[in-house]
Design a protein around this motif. Sequence first.
Motif, PDB file in Angstrom:
ATOM      1  N   SER A 284       2.083  -5.598   3.408  1.00  0.00           N
ATOM      2  CA  SER A 284       1.117  -5.797   4.065  1.00  0.00           C
ATOM      3  C   SER A 284       1.654  -7.978   4.103  1.00  0.00           C
ATOM      4  O   SER A 284       0.931  -8.280   5.104  1.00  0.00           O
ATOM      5  N   GLY A 285       2.643  -8.005   3.610  1.00  0.00           N
ATOM      6  CA  GLY A 285       2.697  -9.399   3.239  1.00  0.00           C
ATOM      7  C   GLY A 285       4.215  -9.306   3.083  1.00  0.00           C
ATOM      8  O   GLY A 285       4.984  -8.880   3.620  1.00  0.00           O
ATOM      9  N   ALA A 286       4.768 -10.165   1.903  1.00  0.00           N
ATOM     10  CA  ALA A 286       6.148 -10.027   1.474  1.00  0.00           C
ATOM     11  C   ALA A 286       6.833  -9.476   1.559  1.00  0.00           C
ATOM     12  O   ALA A 286       6.768  -7.936   1.197  1.00  0.00           O
ATOM     13  N   GLN A 287       7.935  -9.010   2.823  1.00  0.00           N
ATOM     14  CA  GLN A 287       8.888  -7.791   2.942  1.00  0.00           C
ATOM     15  C   GLN A 287       9.575  -7.728   1.856  1.00  0.00           C
ATOM     16  O   GLN A 287      10.000  -6.903   1.194  1.00  0.00           O
ATOM     17  N   PHE A 288      11.316  -9.033   1.853  1.00  0.00           N
ATOM     18  CA  PHE A 288      12.358  -8.970   1.226  1.00  0.00           C
ATOM     19  C   PHE A 288      12.708  -9.760   0.181  1.00  0.00           C
ATOM     20  O   PHE A 288      11.499 -10.853  -0.053  1.00  0.00           O
TER      21      PHE A 288
ATOM     22  N   TRP B  59       2.261   0.333  10.092  1.00  0.00           N
ATOM     23  CA  TRP B  59       2.137   1.750  10.678  1.00  0.00           C
ATOM     24  C   TRP B  59       2.481   3.093  10.111  1.00  0.00           C
ATOM     25  O   TRP B  59       3.684   2.662   8.921  1.00  0.00           O
ATOM     26  N   MET B  60       1.581   4.045   9.648  1.00  0.00           N
ATOM     27  CA  MET B  60       1.855   4.657   8.211  1.00  0.00           C
ATOM     28  C   MET B  60       1.754   6.028   9.460  1.00  0.00           C
ATOM     29  O   MET B  60       1.075   6.254  10.362  1.00  0.00           O
ATOM     30  N   THR B  61       3.314   6.998  10.059  1.00  0.00           N
ATOM     31  CA  THR B  61       2.983   7.984  10.827  1.00  0.00           C
ATOM     32  C   THR B  61       3.070   9.371  10.239  1.00  0.00           C
ATOM     33  O   THR B  61       3.729   9.186   8.890  1.00  0.00           O
ATOM     34  N   ASP B  62       3.238  10.286  10.852  1.00  0.00           N
ATOM     35  CA  ASP B  62       3.708  11.570  10.057  1.00  0.00           C
ATOM     36  C   ASP B  62       4.879  12.508  11.285  1.00  0.00           C
ATOM     37  O   ASP B  62       4.089  13.943  10.859  1.00  0.00           O
ATOM     38  N   GLU B  63       5.549  11.823  11.761  1.00  0.00           N
ATOM     39  CA  GLU B  63       6.523  12.593  11.849  1.00  0.00           C
ATOM     40  C   GLU B  63       6.933  13.628  11.032  1.00  0.00           C
ATOM     41  O   GLU B  63       7.795  13.411   9.560  1.00  0.00           O
TER      42      GLU B  63
ATOM     43  N   VAL C 202      11.610  -3.710  -3.071  1.00  0.00           N
ATOM     44  CA  VAL C 202      11.073  -3.839  -4.880  1.00  0.00           C
ATOM     45  C   VAL C 202      10.483  -1.804  -4.616  1.00  0.00           C
ATOM     46  O   VAL C 202       9.208  -2.129  -3.436  1.00  0.00           O
ATOM     47  N   ARG C 203      10.623  -1.581  -5.529  1.00  0.00           N
ATOM     48  CA  ARG C 203      10.177   0.395  -5.538  1.00  0.00           C
ATOM     49  C   ARG C 203       8.657   0.229  -5.314  1.00  0.00           C
ATOM     50  O   ARG C 203       8.678  -0.562  -6.324  1.00  0.00           O
ATOM     51  N   GLY C 204       8.591   0.982  -4.597  1.00  0.00           N
ATOM     52  CA  GLY C 204       6.354   0.673  -4.347  1.00  0.00           C
ATOM     53  C   GLY C 204       6.343  -0.532  -3.449  1.00  0.00           C
ATOM     54  O   GLY C 204       4.993  -0.815  -3.836  1.00  0.00           O
ATOM     55  N   GLY C 205       7.295  -1.287  -3.418  1.00  0.00           N
ATOM     56  CA  GLY C 205       6.329  -2.445  -2.252  1.00  0.00           C
ATOM     57  C   GLY C 205       6.201  -4.023  -3.579  1.00  0.00           C
ATOM     58  O   GLY C 205       6.513  -4.215  -4.723  1.00  0.00           O
TER      59      GLY C 205
ATOM     60  N   GLY D 256       0.931  -1.458  -0.266  1.00  0.00           N
ATOM     61  CA  GLY D 256      -0.050  -0.226  -0.110  1.00  0.00           C
ATOM     62  C   GLY D 256       0.917   0.889   0.342  1.00  0.00           C
ATOM     63  O   GLY D 256       1.851   0.926   0.238  1.00  0.00           O
ATOM     64  N   ARG D 257       0.411   2.407  -0.150  1.00  0.00           N
ATOM     65  CA  ARG D 257       1.124   3.813  -0.253  1.00  0.00           C
ATOM     66  C   ARG D 257       0.320   4.779   0.998  1.00  0.00           C
ATOM     67  O   ARG D 257      -0.733   4.546   1.415  1.00  0.00           O
ATOM     68  N   HIS D 258       1.839   5.543   1.656  1.00  0.00           N
ATOM     69  CA  HIS D 258       1.569   6.828   2.547  1.00  0.00           C
ATOM     70  C   HIS D 258       2.398   7.490   2.174  1.00  0.00           C
ATOM     71  O   HIS D 258       3.310   7.930   2.215  1.00  0.00           O
ATOM     72  N   GLY D 259       1.435   8.630   1.486  1.00  0.00           N
ATOM     73  CA  GLY D 259       2.280   9.987   0.986  1.00  0.00           C
ATOM     74  C   GLY D 259       2.951   9.428   0.148  1.00  0.00           C
ATOM     75  O   GLY D 259       3.250   8.590  -0.777  1.00  0.00           O
ATOM     76  N   GLU D 260       4.976   9.283  -0.039  1.00  0.00           N
ATOM     77  CA  GLU D 260       6.300   9.052  -0.452  1.00  0.00           C
ATOM     78  C   GLU D 260       6.405   8.257  -0.017  1.00  0.00           C
ATOM     79  O   GLU D 260       7.011   6.719  -0.766  1.00  0.00           O
ATOM     80  N   TYR D 261       5.651   7.633   0.357  1.00  0.00           N
ATOM     81  CA  TYR D 261       6.355   5.589   0.852  1.00  0.00           C
ATOM     82  C   TYR D 261       5.648   4.766   0.057  1.00  0.00           C
ATOM     83  O   TYR D 261       4.429   4.666   0.571  1.00  0.00           O
TER      84      TYR D 261
END
Length: 431
Positions: free
Chosen positions: A46-50, A279-283, A187-190, A37-42
């Motif tokens: 939610s499944g495979a990471q690496f 977790w989508m953070t806003d710092e 992978v860029r974008g997930g 999924g996307r959160h702004g620039e990031y």
Amino acid sequence: MIVGAGLAGMTAAHELRDRDLVVIEKEDRVGGRTLSGRHGEYWYNSGAQFVWDKRTLALCRELGLDVIDGDGARAAIFVRGRLVEAANPYALLAKMPLSAREKLDFGLTIRRLRRLADRMPSLDRRRLDGQSLADLMGSTTPFTRQILDNVTENGAGLGIDEVSGWIGLAYAIHLFGGDVNDTLKAVRGGTQAITQTVAERLDPERLVLGVAVTQVTVEPEGVAVSYRRNGEVETLQARHCILAAPAPAVLEMVPGLPADKRAALERMQPYTEGLNVAWMTDESGPMPWDRLLAVPVLGASFELFSNNAYFARRRDGERRPGGTFVTLSISGEKARGFSALSDEEIRRAQVADLKRMFPSAGEVLDRARVRVERWRALPRFRKGWLADQQVIRAPFGHLHFCGDYTAQPGTPGAVGSGYHAAQAVRAALEA
Ligand SMILES: Cc1cc2nc3c(=O)[nH]c(=O)nc-3n(C[C@H](O)[C@H](O)[C@H](O)COP(=O)(O)OP(=O)(O)OC[C@H]3O[C@@H](n4cnc5c(N)ncnc54)[C@H](O)[C@@H]3O)c2cc1C
């Protein structure tokens, strides 16, 4: 015909894209156990990471996807209520809040396993696989067992007493090897971008989403694939079919499977229950996890902290506001404990543990948005699994099988087996 649009099925679809092909997927999206999924620039996974293996990296290159390594990340672990960080795994071990005996035992066990792994090409794979990782480790302290349990449960779905020694060994030594940041790539974008990009390159008419296959019947000249669409059962005839669904779905779909294959597939079950919280953070400035990438977590409500935003920042060279990370429990036990809880209850339980890890980040953590995903996560690579592999992989008439459970845990198993199934079909078509 390909049934299932996860990594295995979509790798096969990519390899056979020049052929008369249809992919049928029961969900209304591609990706299976990769979901991003996307959160702004990031982005977040939610499944495979690496990803790390050569074939997956080559596929990403072919698809024009940007793969980013984890260079520069600090080694870290949350143990006995403390987050410990260091420049490398060896310095980390020295800093962990353990007794001298526990440190020595852990260091010696990893060294023993490394030596075994170095000799792996000349060793009898079956002999390693016939033992559990615990058998290979020999007598160790409870701490060594606890940490290696965490690592193999997250990677291969089973703890050290049950996991195949051959499979478990690779996971055990990986985390404490000098090359860990290089092997943890994203992978860029997930990770889901892999299957999404394959889908974009297929003729849209060849990809049927939101249609569950109900039965796959092997016939003398081909395979009949039945599915339910708009309340009606329809059947397609295919010369060859690649079944790229997980083992439990294969057992349900295919009548008349040879008894030895059915028994071997049953031994891969039940897939472990898994829980992933994104977790989508806003710092607006730096956070204490900025230089961390993948942190094993012992004694908390999750087992791995994975900082997805690390990769975006590494590539972009700047720290934009906000971020994404995920907390994972894919060994079954922790996830099962959460199965009766609502998303909000899960968030509250995990935020308390995240605050123990990062006491200075309480406000950012309280404000974070979350996305909770529940999974049937990983097949069970028990000791003795290799003896089943040939039977699990073997085609049944013109029906071919692929997916992580046929090869090895994770994306290498899914992509590799999808590639090989496609080559087998191509060879049969050309023969
Ligand atoms: C939370 C989590 C984290 C993970 N982290 C990692 C990691 O960091 N690195 C790694 O390598 N691996 C990781 N894995 C494992 C990895 O995601 C899987 O091994 C891999 O994605 C499996 O791909 P697959 O194609 O074999 O199966 P799947 O992705 O399960 O694909 C099977 C597809 O078949 C479809 N299907 C099922 N039944 C039917 C039907 N009746 N009709 C039509 N379609 C059907 C499903 O909907 C699905 O799309 C993780 C998994 C989870 C859940």
